[in-house]
Design a protein around this motif. Structure first.
Motif, short mmCIF file in Angstrom:
data_model
loop_
_atom_site.label_atom_id
_atom_site.label_comp_id
_atom_site.label_asym_id
_atom_site.label_seq_id
_atom_site.Cartn_x
_atom_site.Cartn_y
_atom_site.Cartn_z
N VAL A 176 -12.33 -9.37 -1.48
CA VAL A 176 -11.77 -8.02 -0.14
C VAL A 176 -13.33 -7.54 -0.65
O VAL A 176 -13.92 -6.72 -1.62
CB VAL A 176 -10.81 -6.77 -0.33
CG1 VAL A 176 -11.26 -5.97 0.70
CG2 VAL A 176 -9.62 -7.78 -1.08
N SER A 177 -14.10 -7.25 0.60
CA SER A 177 -15.28 -6.38 0.87
C SER A 177 -15.43 -5.22 2.12
O SER A 177 -14.25 -5.87 3.33
CB SER A 177 -16.57 -7.44 0.75
OG SER A 177 -16.89 -8.26 1.37
N ASN A 178 -16.13 -4.87 2.29
CA ASN A 178 -16.03 -4.38 3.21
C ASN A 178 -15.19 -3.48 4.18
O ASN A 178 -14.47 -3.10 5.59
CB ASN A 178 -16.41 -4.91 5.04
CG ASN A 178 -17.74 -5.74 4.39
OD1 ASN A 178 -18.27 -6.59 3.28
ND2 ASN A 178 -19.17 -5.20 4.77
N ILE A 179 -14.42 -2.43 3.32
CA ILE A 179 -13.08 -2.03 3.56
C ILE A 179 -13.64 -0.51 4.65
O ILE A 179 -14.39 0.17 3.90
CB ILE A 179 -12.48 -1.31 2.70
CG1 ILE A 179 -11.75 -2.49 1.10
CG2 ILE A 179 -11.58 -0.57 2.21
CD1 ILE A 179 -11.90 -2.04 0.08
N LYS A 180 -12.67 -0.09 6.14
CA LYS A 180 -13.32 0.77 6.38
C LYS A 180 -11.79 1.10 6.77
O LYS A 180 -10.85 0.18 7.35
CB LYS A 180 -13.63 0.30 7.59
CG LYS A 180 -15.24 -0.42 7.73
CD LYS A 180 -15.61 -0.91 9.14
CE LYS A 180 -17.18 -2.01 8.79
NZ LYS A 180 -17.89 -1.08 7.93
N ILE A 229 0.87 -1.43 0.00
CA ILE A 229 -0.18 -0.16 0.47
C ILE A 229 1.21 1.05 0.01
O ILE A 229 1.04 2.28 -0.55
CB ILE A 229 -0.95 -0.11 1.55
CG1 ILE A 229 -1.69 -1.21 1.54
CG2 ILE A 229 -1.80 1.33 1.09
CD1 ILE A 229 -2.41 -1.40 2.64
N LEU A 230 1.87 1.63 0.95
CA LEU A 230 2.67 2.26 1.24
C LEU A 230 3.25 2.89 -0.32
O LEU A 230 3.78 3.72 -0.97
CB LEU A 230 3.70 2.61 1.77
CG LEU A 230 3.35 2.59 3.19
CD1 LEU A 230 4.49 2.52 4.33
CD2 LEU A 230 3.07 4.20 3.20
N SER A 231 3.70 1.79 -1.42
CA SER A 231 4.02 1.81 -2.14
C SER A 231 3.88 2.40 -3.04
O SER A 231 4.00 2.92 -4.36
CB SER A 231 4.84 0.43 -2.89
OG SER A 231 3.54 0.16 -3.46
N LYS A 232 2.42 2.50 -3.17
CA LYS A 232 1.25 2.52 -4.57
C LYS A 232 0.40 3.90 -3.56
O LYS A 232 0.14 5.25 -4.16
CB LYS A 232 0.35 1.64 -3.89
CG LYS A 232 0.63 0.72 -4.66
CD LYS A 232 1.10 0.41 -6.23
CE LYS A 232 0.89 -0.57 -6.99
NZ LYS A 232 1.89 -0.32 -8.33
N LEU A 252 -6.55 10.50 2.29
CA LEU A 252 -5.72 9.84 2.70
C LEU A 252 -6.85 8.18 2.56
O LEU A 252 -6.63 6.87 1.67
CB LEU A 252 -4.50 9.58 3.99
CG LEU A 252 -3.88 10.87 4.02
CD1 LEU A 252 -3.53 10.72 5.06
CD2 LEU A 252 -2.33 9.70 3.12
N LYS A 253 -8.06 8.66 3.07
CA LYS A 253 -8.56 7.11 3.05
C LYS A 253 -9.11 7.31 1.65
O LYS A 253 -9.55 5.60 1.54
CB LYS A 253 -10.03 8.27 3.99
CG LYS A 253 -9.54 7.64 5.42
CD LYS A 253 -10.65 8.35 6.58
CE LYS A 253 -11.55 7.41 6.64
NZ LYS A 253 -12.66 7.77 7.64
N SER A 287 -8.83 2.81 -2.77
CA SER A 287 -8.50 2.62 -3.80
C SER A 287 -7.58 1.33 -4.01
O SER A 287 -8.07 0.64 -5.20
CB SER A 287 -8.39 4.24 -4.49
OG SER A 287 -8.46 3.72 -5.94
N ILE A 288 -7.14 1.10 -3.04
CA ILE A 288 -6.26 1.07 -3.72
C ILE A 288 -5.61 -1.01 -3.73
O ILE A 288 -5.44 -1.81 -3.76
CB ILE A 288 -3.94 1.69 -2.65
CG1 ILE A 288 -3.67 2.59 -3.02
CG2 ILE A 288 -3.14 0.24 -2.58
CD1 ILE A 288 -2.42 3.13 -2.41
N ILE A 289 -6.48 -0.20 -1.85
CA ILE A 289 -7.10 -2.05 -1.39
C ILE A 289 -8.57 -3.04 -2.12
O ILE A 289 -7.99 -3.27 -2.75
CB ILE A 289 -7.39 -1.53 -0.22
CG1 ILE A 289 -6.46 -1.18 0.94
CG2 ILE A 289 -8.27 -3.14 0.79
CD1 ILE A 289 -7.22 -1.38 1.90
N GLU A 290 -8.77 -1.61 -3.16
CA GLU A 290 -9.73 -2.19 -3.90
C GLU A 290 -9.11 -3.21 -5.16
O GLU A 290 -9.77 -3.74 -6.06
CB GLU A 290 -10.94 -1.76 -4.56
CG GLU A 290 -11.81 -0.96 -3.62
CD GLU A 290 -12.95 0.25 -3.42
OE1 GLU A 290 -13.43 1.28 -3.44
OE2 GLU A 290 -12.02 0.76 -4.77
N GLU A 291 -8.39 -2.66 -5.59
CA GLU A 291 -7.58 -2.74 -7.01
C GLU A 291 -5.99 -4.23 -6.20
O GLU A 291 -5.21 -5.17 -7.42
CB GLU A 291 -6.29 -2.28 -7.34
CG GLU A 291 -7.23 -0.85 -7.75
CD GLU A 291 -5.88 0.09 -8.29
OE1 GLU A 291 -4.71 0.34 -8.29
OE2 GLU A 291 -6.77 1.04 -8.78
#
Length: 263
Positions: A204-208, A170-173, A227-228, A233-237
């Motif tokens: 992945v779902s229910n991202i908080k 995540i940090l790399s993106k 940031l949120k 968006s990164i996690i969804e990918e």
């Protein structure tokens, strides 16, 4: 295990016809009379000061609740966390017992309420009632693997993404916004937590993001919303994940990522 059939029988009775409900009412009346008696002594090993004003107030509150027919299981057990709390609460409800776990306390006076209630529950259902019910609850916890969403600390193998830790990916993106204050704090760190569910297919779902934990410098608080959105968006990918494993089964699992925003 020998007490489990007894509890199962009690569970069946608790779901029976109106006559059983009347019998239960009579038992509750006896319970109210029991609540008029002096408070019982604490169990062996319990260090409770029953002359403490807070303890006395807690006992009185429990006594009044019991006289109204209210039973509560709320025993304080330090740092112990039951993995089957949800199932235990469900089972206790069948006996009209509320489950209200106590928070952390250093002196134990708040447990006077729980100890008094424990004595009434024991009087009504027997010494091994709670322990037997807990065993059933834990069996339920394990048996619900096909539908239950577990916490990551309860599974045997946590969800996994690729060959690098998720926070590193995540940090790399992640592109910190223009104007970000990079100067580190003296005794704290800047971070934001992301929590989400990884299902049995790796989706992945229910991202908080940042809903339960984050720490930003005052000068960077204005960037929280940005940031949120970017982290979500990164996690969804990020797909697919390797699902969590529990008792050799693929299971749905809540997963937590701590993203360190300091260099």
């Amino acid at each position: 295990m020998k007490y489990i059939p007894l509890v199962i029988s009690l569970l069946m009775l608790s779901c029976s016809d109106e006559s059983s409900e009347k019998a239960e009412t009579l038992t509750d009346q006896g319970l109210a009379k029991k609540a008029n008696l002096p408070p019982p002594p604490p169990p062996i090993g319990e260090q409770i000061d029953r002359n403490n004003e807070l303890c006395v107030a807690e006992i009185e509150r429990a006594r009044l609740d019991a006289m109204k027919g209210k039973l509560v299981y709320s025993k304080y057990e330090g740092m112990k966390i039951r993995r089957h709390d949800e199932e235990l609460k469900e089972l206790l409800k069948k006996f009209n017992i509320a489950y209200e776990p106590l928070g952390m306390n250093c002196t134990g006076e708040l447990n006077c309420y729980g100890l008094y209630m424990d004595s009434l529950i024991t009087e009504k259902y027997g010494v091994n009632f709670i322990s037997s019910l807990s065993q059933i609850a834990d069996h339920m916890f394990e048996a619900r693997w096909a539908t239950k969403t577990y916490e990551y600390w309860h599974v045997d193998v946590e969800p996994k993404y690729g060959k690098v830790p998720p926070d590193t990916f995540i940090l790399s993106k992640l592109n910190l916004p223009v104007g970000w204050d990079y100067e580190p704090m003296q005794s704290e760190r800047q971070y934001i937590e992301a929590e989400f569910v990884v299902d049995t297919t790796g989706a992945v779902s229910n991202i908080k993001v940042g809903d339960f934990g984050y720490n930003l410098k005052y000068s960077n608080n204005k960037f929280l919303s940005h940031l949120k959105k970017q982290i979500k968006s990164i996690i969804e990918e990020m797909k697919p994940w390797e699902p969590a494993m529990f008792n050799s089964h693929k299971v749905k699992c809540w997963y937590l990522v701590d993203i360190n925003l300091d260099k």
